[in-house]
Structures are given as structure tokens and as C-alpha cells.
Design a protein around this motif. Structure first.
Motif, PDB file in Angstrom:
ATOM      1  N   ARG A   1       1.008  -1.222  -0.069  1.00 28.64           N
ATOM      2  CA  ARG A   1       0.201  -0.104  -0.086  1.00 28.64           C
ATOM      3  C   ARG A   1       0.865   1.294  -0.024  1.00 28.64           C
ATOM      4  O   ARG A   1       1.785   1.336   0.769  1.00 28.64           O
ATOM      5  CB  ARG A   1      -0.981   0.093   1.145  1.00 28.64           C
ATOM      6  N   VAL A   2       0.762   2.272  -0.777  1.00 23.56           N
ATOM      7  CA  VAL A   2       1.394   3.602  -1.043  1.00 23.56           C
ATOM      8  C   VAL A   2       0.288   4.487  -1.099  1.00 23.56           C
ATOM      9  O   VAL A   2      -0.499   4.318  -1.823  1.00 23.56           O
ATOM     10  CB  VAL A   2       2.207   3.222  -2.469  1.00 23.56           C
ATOM     11  N   MET A   3       0.890   5.687  -0.414  1.00 23.39           N
ATOM     12  CA  MET A   3       0.125   6.878  -0.138  1.00 23.39           C
ATOM     13  C   MET A   3       1.074   8.023  -0.772  1.00 23.39           C
ATOM     14  O   MET A   3       2.051   8.113  -0.436  1.00 23.39           O
ATOM     15  CB  MET A   3      -0.364   7.473   0.827  1.00 23.39           C
ATOM     16  N   VAL A   4       0.709   8.707  -1.579  1.00 20.74           N
ATOM     17  CA  VAL A   4       1.569  10.066  -2.428  1.00 20.74           C
ATOM     18  C   VAL A   4       0.521  11.147  -2.085  1.00 20.74           C
ATOM     19  O   VAL A   4      -0.710  11.360  -2.754  1.00 20.74           O
ATOM     20  CB  VAL A   4       1.745   9.783  -3.807  1.00 20.74           C
ATOM     21  N   TRP A   5       1.273  12.332  -1.360  1.00 17.63           N
ATOM     22  CA  TRP A   5       0.586  13.403  -1.253  1.00 17.63           C
ATOM     23  C   TRP A   5       1.320  14.678  -0.758  1.00 17.63           C
ATOM     24  O   TRP A   5       2.295  14.547  -0.239  1.00 17.63           O
ATOM     25  CB  TRP A   5      -0.382  13.256   0.034  1.00 17.63           C
TER      26      TRP A   5
ATOM     27  N   TYR B   1      -5.514   7.236   6.666  1.00 12.39           N
ATOM     28  CA  TYR B   1      -5.250   6.670   5.546  1.00 12.39           C
ATOM     29  C   TYR B   1      -3.505   6.116   5.377  1.00 12.39           C
ATOM     30  O   TYR B   1      -3.518   5.242   4.658  1.00 12.39           O
ATOM     31  CB  TYR B   1      -5.602   7.468   4.168  1.00 12.39           C
ATOM     32  N   GLY B   2      -2.873   7.057   6.046  1.00 15.85           N
ATOM     33  CA  GLY B   2      -1.351   6.597   5.965  1.00 15.85           C
ATOM     34  C   GLY B   2      -0.983   5.543   6.779  1.00 15.85           C
ATOM     35  O   GLY B   2       0.065   5.017   6.378  1.00 15.85           O
ATOM     36  N   LYS B   3      -1.517   5.460   7.962  1.00 11.97           N
ATOM     37  CA  LYS B   3      -1.083   4.254   8.849  1.00 11.97           C
ATOM     38  C   LYS B   3      -1.211   2.984   8.239  1.00 11.97           C
ATOM     39  O   LYS B   3      -0.600   2.064   8.640  1.00 11.97           O
ATOM     40  CB  LYS B   3      -2.173   4.474  10.132  1.00 11.97           C
ATOM     41  N   ASP B   4      -2.060   2.869   7.367  1.00 11.35           N
ATOM     42  CA  ASP B   4      -2.072   1.271   6.728  1.00 11.35           C
ATOM     43  C   ASP B   4      -1.255   1.135   5.491  1.00 11.35           C
ATOM     44  O   ASP B   4      -1.376   0.015   4.874  1.00 11.35           O
ATOM     45  CB  ASP B   4      -3.688   0.918   6.351  1.00 11.35           C
ATOM     46  N   ALA B   5      -0.563   2.212   5.186  1.00 15.25           N
ATOM     47  CA  ALA B   5       0.287   2.283   4.002  1.00 15.25           C
ATOM     48  C   ALA B   5       1.606   1.835   4.498  1.00 15.25           C
ATOM     49  O   ALA B   5       2.219   2.227   5.344  1.00 15.25           O
ATOM     50  CB  ALA B   5       0.585   3.462   3.382  1.00 15.25           C
ATOM     51  N   GLN B   6       2.447   1.125   3.796  1.00 19.14           N
ATOM     52  CA  GLN B   6       3.673   0.779   3.878  1.00 19.14           C
ATOM     53  C   GLN B   6       4.756   1.766   3.652  1.00 19.14           C
ATOM     54  O   GLN B   6       6.036   1.805   4.176  1.00 19.14           O
ATOM     55  CB  GLN B   6       4.129  -0.735   3.207  1.00 19.14           C
ATOM     56  N   LEU B   7       4.356   2.533   2.315  1.00 18.58           N
ATOM     57  CA  LEU B   7       4.990   3.732   1.935  1.00 18.58           C
ATOM     58  C   LEU B   7       4.338   4.903   1.935  1.00 18.58           C
ATOM     59  O   LEU B   7       3.241   4.681   1.155  1.00 18.58           O
ATOM     60  CB  LEU B   7       5.662   3.243   0.543  1.00 18.58           C
ATOM     61  N   VAL B   8       4.794   5.897   2.446  1.00 18.69           N
ATOM     62  CA  VAL B   8       3.775   7.304   2.312  1.00 18.69           C
ATOM     63  C   VAL B   8       4.697   8.165   1.875  1.00 18.69           C
ATOM     64  O   VAL B   8       6.121   8.388   2.375  1.00 18.69           O
ATOM     65  CB  VAL B   8       3.541   7.807   3.516  1.00 18.69           C
ATOM     66  N   LEU B   9       4.687   8.752   0.513  1.00 21.54           N
ATOM     67  CA  LEU B   9       5.661   9.632  -0.080  1.00 21.54           C
ATOM     68  C   LEU B   9       5.029  11.051  -0.183  1.00 21.54           C
ATOM     69  O   LEU B   9       3.603  11.337  -0.626  1.00 21.54           O
ATOM     70  CB  LEU B   9       5.616   9.367  -1.650  1.00 21.54           C
ATOM     71  N   LEU B  10       5.519  11.859   0.826  1.00 24.45           N
ATOM     72  CA  LEU B  10       4.882  13.316   0.821  1.00 24.45           C
ATOM     73  C   LEU B  10       5.960  14.347   0.145  1.00 24.45           C
ATOM     74  O   LEU B  10       7.127  14.169   0.153  1.00 24.45           O
ATOM     75  CB  LEU B  10       4.857  13.779   2.560  1.00 24.45           C
TER      76      LEU B  10
END
Length: 264
Positions: free
Chosen positions: A41-45, A62-71
């Protein structure tokens, strides 16, 4: 002599560390590979320097369940650093420019420690401010290495020379990487020339674009600004979260790490 570009690493219980480009020598802790479940799971924001209310609740939900968060435009405020170190093994930020209190730039939060880190900066030719990019590499449970590119592209420039120049060193590293790749962020692709340059780059790198069935990505001059590209992965699902917590809407994608073709 120009200043060396570096990343700042935030890890729970450890002093903040300045990381320069190159492979990291420290041994990896157990359980350091991605993903921790059957999908990645990836979040981009672009988080707009946390200037609007509810940014933290969006990250928590939404970010806590992602293994990668790209801010992008992430300010290292105590609230963001606390969220990052409480929910992720490592958070790396490239300070693009220093605001009165906290540096701002791209930040990658990961549920694994990177084995390679390469921070990059490119100066805006008109405003003379810097935009940043960060290349990190993580081990996968499949014994492959995942390259992650988090980018905030230059915005105000005449033509696309500086735009393409920022992509150049990223392309060199993607081309030399044999495993899967995710390249995502705020590409500021608001003109025909910029989007053409971006698609040409993606094609040269054999990267596929993630498509969103309900495309609510933030736009300028009718063109989306945020993109996710990938290689040697499969897309399980992709969505855009509509929120007023930033001037950009977050992108949410689930990848199959061991697939090489999109599922839909």
C-alpha cells in the motif's frame, strides 16, 4: 563550493541523522522487508506544508495502513515527525529550503529501513528556491530490491530544460536498477511541453502510469499535477481521496509486489 545535498533521517528513539548519497552500511533489523501483507500500500500526497486543518487526521486514517507514504512539501514539525516515527521504521526528508522554523521538502515514510538513499535538489530558475527529490531502495520479501522515487518537480521555469534536467539523474539511477520501481509525487506537469517531457521520460525508463478510475487529482490548467509510475509491479487498485486538508488530493495505490502486469 556548493553545499552537499543530504537527507535527514528520523527513527524512533534515535537522534536525527544526516544521510548523504550512497549505500547504507548498518545491518538491517529483522522483519525489515516490504510489504508486511499480500499487497504493498502506497500513499502519495503534497501536504502543503501542513498549513490546513485536518492534515494529521487524513494521515492517521489513510497513511497508517500504507507501507510507504511519499509526501511533498512536508515540514518537519513535531506533529509530523511524531506521526512518522510512531508508525514507520524510518522517515527520510530532503530539506529543499528552510522555513523560519522547520525545513520543507519531500519526505518518504517506510515500514522498512532503506538500504540505499540518494537525496537530490534542483533550484527553481525564477524563484531561486529549491525543489527536492529522494531515491530510496528497500528490500522486498521476494528478495528483490524496490526503488522508490519521491519527487517534487520544479514549477516556475521557462521551457522544459530545467524540468528535464531534474529528471536526468533520476533516470540514470532507474536505468541501472534491475528490480521494481515506483516513481511518484507532484510533477507540476501543467503544460503540454511538461507532460510530454514526463511521458517521454517514463517511456524511456519503461515505467507504466497508474490510472485512476475516478480521477480527482488536483489540476492546473486542466492537467493533473500528481502521478504514480511503476515498473515490474501489478496494480490491484487505485483511488484519489478528495479532501480539503491540502491543495492536493492524496493518491492511494495497492501494488502486487511480485506481479509484472496490472490486474485491471
Amino acid at each position: 563550493m556548493p553545499k552537499r545535498t543530504y537527507a535527514m533521517r528520523y527513527v524512533a528513539g534515535q537522534p536525527v541523522e544526516r544521510v548523504f548519497p550512497g549505500a547504507l552500511n548498518q545491518p538491517l533489523p529483522l522483519g525489515a522487508a516490504l510489504p508486511s501483507s499480500s499487497v504493498l500500500r502506497v500513499m502519495v500526497w503534497n501536504i502543503f506544508k501542513q498549513q490546513r486543518a485536518d492534515w494529521l487526521s487524513v494521515l492517521k486514517n489513510y497513511g497508517k495502513d500504507a507501507q510507504l507514504v511519499l509526501l511533498q512539501e512536508a515540514q518537519t514539525t513535531p506533529e509530523l515527525v511524531n506521526f512518522a516515527t510512531s508508525n514507520y521504521l524510518a522517515a527520510d526528508q530532503v530539506p529543499a529550503f528552510v522555513l523560519p522554523q522547520h525545513p520543507s521538502g519531500v519526505m518518504t515514510l517506510a515500514a522498512a529501513h532503506p538500504v540505499y538513499c540518494c537525496p537530490l535538489r534542483e533550484r527553481e530558475p525564477l524563484l531561486r528556491l529549491s525543489k527536492s527529490a529522494l531515491i530510496t531502495v528497500y528490500p522486498l520479501y521476494s528478495d528483490q530490491l524496490l526503488m522508490v522515487v519521491n519527487i517534487h518537480a520544479v514549477n516556475f521555469s521557462l521551457g522544459v530544460d530545467v524540468y528535464s534536467k531534474q529528471l536526468g539523474p533520476i533516470g540514470e539511477q532507474i536505468a541501472s536498477h534491475k528490480g521494481p520501481v515506483i516513481m511518484a509525487g507532484d510533477f507540476n506537469a501543467w503544460s503540454r511541453k511538461r507532460i510530454n517531457a514526463l511521458y517521454q521520460f517514463a517511456g524511456d525508463m519503461c515505467l507504466h502510469e497508474v490510472n485512476f478510475p475516478h480521477d480527482h487529482r488536483s489540476k492546473a490548467f486542466g492537467r493533473p499535477l500528481d502521478f504514480i509510475f511503476y515498473r515490474n509491479l501489478g496494480v490491484a487498485q487505485a483511488s484519489v481521496l478528495v479532501t480539503k486538508a491540502s491543495d492536493h488530493n492524496p493518491l492511494l495505490v495497492e501494488f502486487h509486489p511480485e506481479a509484472d502486469k496490472p490486474v485491471w
